[in-house]
Write a protein that holds these residues in place. Structure first.
Motif, PDB file in Angstrom:
ATOM      1  N   PRO A  25      46.169  33.993  29.733  1.00  0.00           N
ATOM      2  CA  PRO A  25      46.024  35.179  29.123  1.00  0.00           C
ATOM      3  C   PRO A  25      44.639  35.967  29.446  1.00  0.00           C
ATOM      4  O   PRO A  25      44.630  37.102  29.217  1.00  0.00           O
ATOM      5  CB  PRO A  25      45.395  34.571  27.506  1.00  0.00           C
ATOM      6  N   GLN A  26      43.824  35.402  30.213  1.00  0.00           N
ATOM      7  CA  GLN A  26      42.700  36.186  30.761  1.00  0.00           C
ATOM      8  C   GLN A  26      41.927  35.493  31.990  1.00  0.00           C
ATOM      9  O   GLN A  26      42.493  34.272  32.354  1.00  0.00           O
ATOM     10  CB  GLN A  26      41.448  36.206  29.723  1.00  0.00           C
TER      11      GLN A  26
ATOM     12  N   GLY B  20      39.483  38.758  37.372  1.00  0.00           N
ATOM     13  CA  GLY B  20      40.372  39.629  37.039  1.00  0.00           C
ATOM     14  C   GLY B  20      40.309  40.877  37.692  1.00  0.00           C
ATOM     15  O   GLY B  20      40.665  41.957  37.208  1.00  0.00           O
ATOM     16  N   ARG B  21      39.931  40.871  39.112  1.00  0.00           N
ATOM     17  CA  ARG B  21      39.642  42.161  39.661  1.00  0.00           C
ATOM     18  C   ARG B  21      40.515  42.334  40.991  1.00  0.00           C
ATOM     19  O   ARG B  21      41.209  41.478  41.452  1.00  0.00           O
ATOM     20  CB  ARG B  21      38.356  42.370  40.206  1.00  0.00           C
TER      21      ARG B  21
ATOM     22  N   ASN C 175      35.994  36.092  33.123  1.00  0.00           N
ATOM     23  CA  ASN C 175      35.842  37.629  32.471  1.00  0.00           C
ATOM     24  C   ASN C 175      36.778  37.507  31.355  1.00  0.00           C
ATOM     25  O   ASN C 175      37.932  36.860  31.483  1.00  0.00           O
ATOM     26  CB  ASN C 175      36.488  38.519  33.618  1.00  0.00           C
ATOM     27  N   PRO C 176      36.675  38.591  30.519  1.00  0.00           N
ATOM     28  CA  PRO C 176      37.411  38.779  29.150  1.00  0.00           C
ATOM     29  C   PRO C 176      38.672  39.112  29.380  1.00  0.00           C
ATOM     30  O   PRO C 176      39.727  38.970  28.783  1.00  0.00           O
ATOM     31  CB  PRO C 176      36.525  39.599  28.144  1.00  0.00           C
ATOM     32  N   SER C 177      38.884  40.032  30.648  1.00  0.00           N
ATOM     33  CA  SER C 177      40.135  40.620  30.731  1.00  0.00           C
ATOM     34  C   SER C 177      40.558  40.947  32.274  1.00  0.00           C
ATOM     35  O   SER C 177      39.577  40.944  33.021  1.00  0.00           O
ATOM     36  CB  SER C 177      40.625  41.956  29.815  1.00  0.00           C
ATOM     37  N   PHE C 178      41.839  41.142  32.345  1.00  0.00           N
ATOM     38  CA  PHE C 178      42.235  41.540  33.849  1.00  0.00           C
ATOM     39  C   PHE C 178      42.107  43.186  33.836  1.00  0.00           C
ATOM     40  O   PHE C 178      42.588  43.820  33.011  1.00  0.00           O
ATOM     41  CB  PHE C 178      43.871  41.088  34.149  1.00  0.00           C
ATOM     42  N   ALA C 179      41.447  43.521  34.890  1.00  0.00           N
ATOM     43  CA  ALA C 179      41.541  44.974  35.119  1.00  0.00           C
ATOM     44  C   ALA C 179      42.549  45.445  36.337  1.00  0.00           C
ATOM     45  O   ALA C 179      41.944  45.148  37.494  1.00  0.00           O
ATOM     46  CB  ALA C 179      39.925  45.232  35.434  1.00  0.00           C
TER      47      ALA C 179
ATOM     48  N   TRP D 144      48.401  35.511  36.287  1.00  0.00           N
ATOM     49  CA  TRP D 144      48.749  36.392  35.275  1.00  0.00           C
ATOM     50  C   TRP D 144      49.595  35.572  34.118  1.00  0.00           C
ATOM     51  O   TRP D 144      49.641  35.870  32.926  1.00  0.00           O
ATOM     52  CB  TRP D 144      49.543  37.454  35.666  1.00  0.00           C
TER      53      TRP D 144
END
Lengths: 143, 144
Positions: free
Chosen positions: A64-65, B33-34, A69-73, A61
């Motif tokens: 920034p990402q 990010g999963r 992938n573009p973002s953390f889910a 974390w």
């Protein structure tokens, strides 16, 4: 790269389940049987996995990402509600009967034990029904 | 219910296996990010998730793992109950419960605790208690 990441993560996860003994229901049931031939090994699995994930998540974390992938889910729901508690209770009963939770059951498929081959399809049916029930409960709650 | 099969205490192997599970969990977070929740990944792979590709690849990896272990000379132990009705009921309950409760041992247990999620901590507390209670009832019911 996402497919390769998925495959390698699954492989490492599965090898971890095999080495740790988690994919052996006999060992899981002996861990849960605190009044019987208690085998505390699986506490080391949970401890090792959670501590590694706790440290690793914080390193991940810092970026920034994520890399591919573009973002953390990450789940944002923090409400402890009835479907969560009821679902967890039902899951625990099934885990105590069969000694399998979802990951180890999938990992045990190629060993072709009849009990595993019955457990997995039943689990998939249950997963669909349970998810539908959760969605129905959420609609009911917001209606 | 499986007859009681004694198993040996394997703290080092279990710790090593646990660390591998943790590393896989961190790979999924850092690279994709999963969350590494097996019930959620499975549902998304077989259902309508738009990103089903990596999920299906993850399932291929987790199912291929025992073959990989045997390929390098390791042994894979899995003693499963032969009571097929019992295993079908167990499978339904595990699937239904993780669907309704949004997660299993990995999603709530490993990832949720690592995120310090109060929801996951509550779920872990509940499923540990009902799992232990179920085994005690099935194996030691005569004590009640």
């Amino acid at each position: 790269m996402r497919l390769l990441t998925g495959f390698l993560s699954g492989l490492v996860f599965g090898v971890g389940l095999v080495i740790s003994g988690m994919s052996n229901p006999a060992k899981v049931l002996n861990f849960l049987d605190i009044l019987g031939p208690w085998d505390p090994s699986l506490a080391f699995v949970m401890g090792g996995a959670s501590v590694t994930a706790f440290i690793g998540y914080r390193l991940a974390w810092r970026r920034p990402q994520p890399v591919f992938n573009p973002s953390f889910a990450v789940p944002t729901n923090r409400r402890i509600d009835a479907p969560l508690l009821l679902g967890a209770a039902i899951f625990g009963i099934g885990w105590g009967i069969g000694g399998f939770c979802p990951g180890p059951a999938l990992t045990a498929i190629p060993l072709l034990a009849p009990g595993t081959l019955v457990f997995v399809p039943a689990m998939l049916i249950g997963l669909f029904l349970g998810t539908r029930s959760r969605e129905a409960a959420a609609r009911h709650a917001t209606a | 219910m499986l007859p009681v099969v004694t198993t040996s205490f394997t703290p080092l192997a279990s710790l090593l296996g646990g660390v591998l599970i943790g590393i896989s969990t961190v790979m999924l977070m850092g690279l994709l990010g999963r969350i590494a929740g097996i019930s959620g990944i499975t549902l998304g792979a077989l259902g309508s998730a738009s990103d089903w590709g990596w999920r299906l690849a993850f399932l291929a990896g987790i199912i291929g793992a025992p073959l990989a272990v045997e390929l390098v000379g390791g042994t894979v132990e899995s003693t499963v109950s032969t009571n097929l009705v019992g295993m079908a009921v167990a499978g339904l309950l595990v699937g239904f419960g993780t669907g309704l409760g949004s997660g299993c041992t990995s999603g709530h247990g490993v990832c949720g605790l690592a995120r310090l999620s109060p929801r996951s901590a509550a779920a872990v507390g509940v499923f540990m208690v009902t799992a232990v209670a179920t085994v005690i009832v099935l194996r030691h019911a005569e004590i009640f």
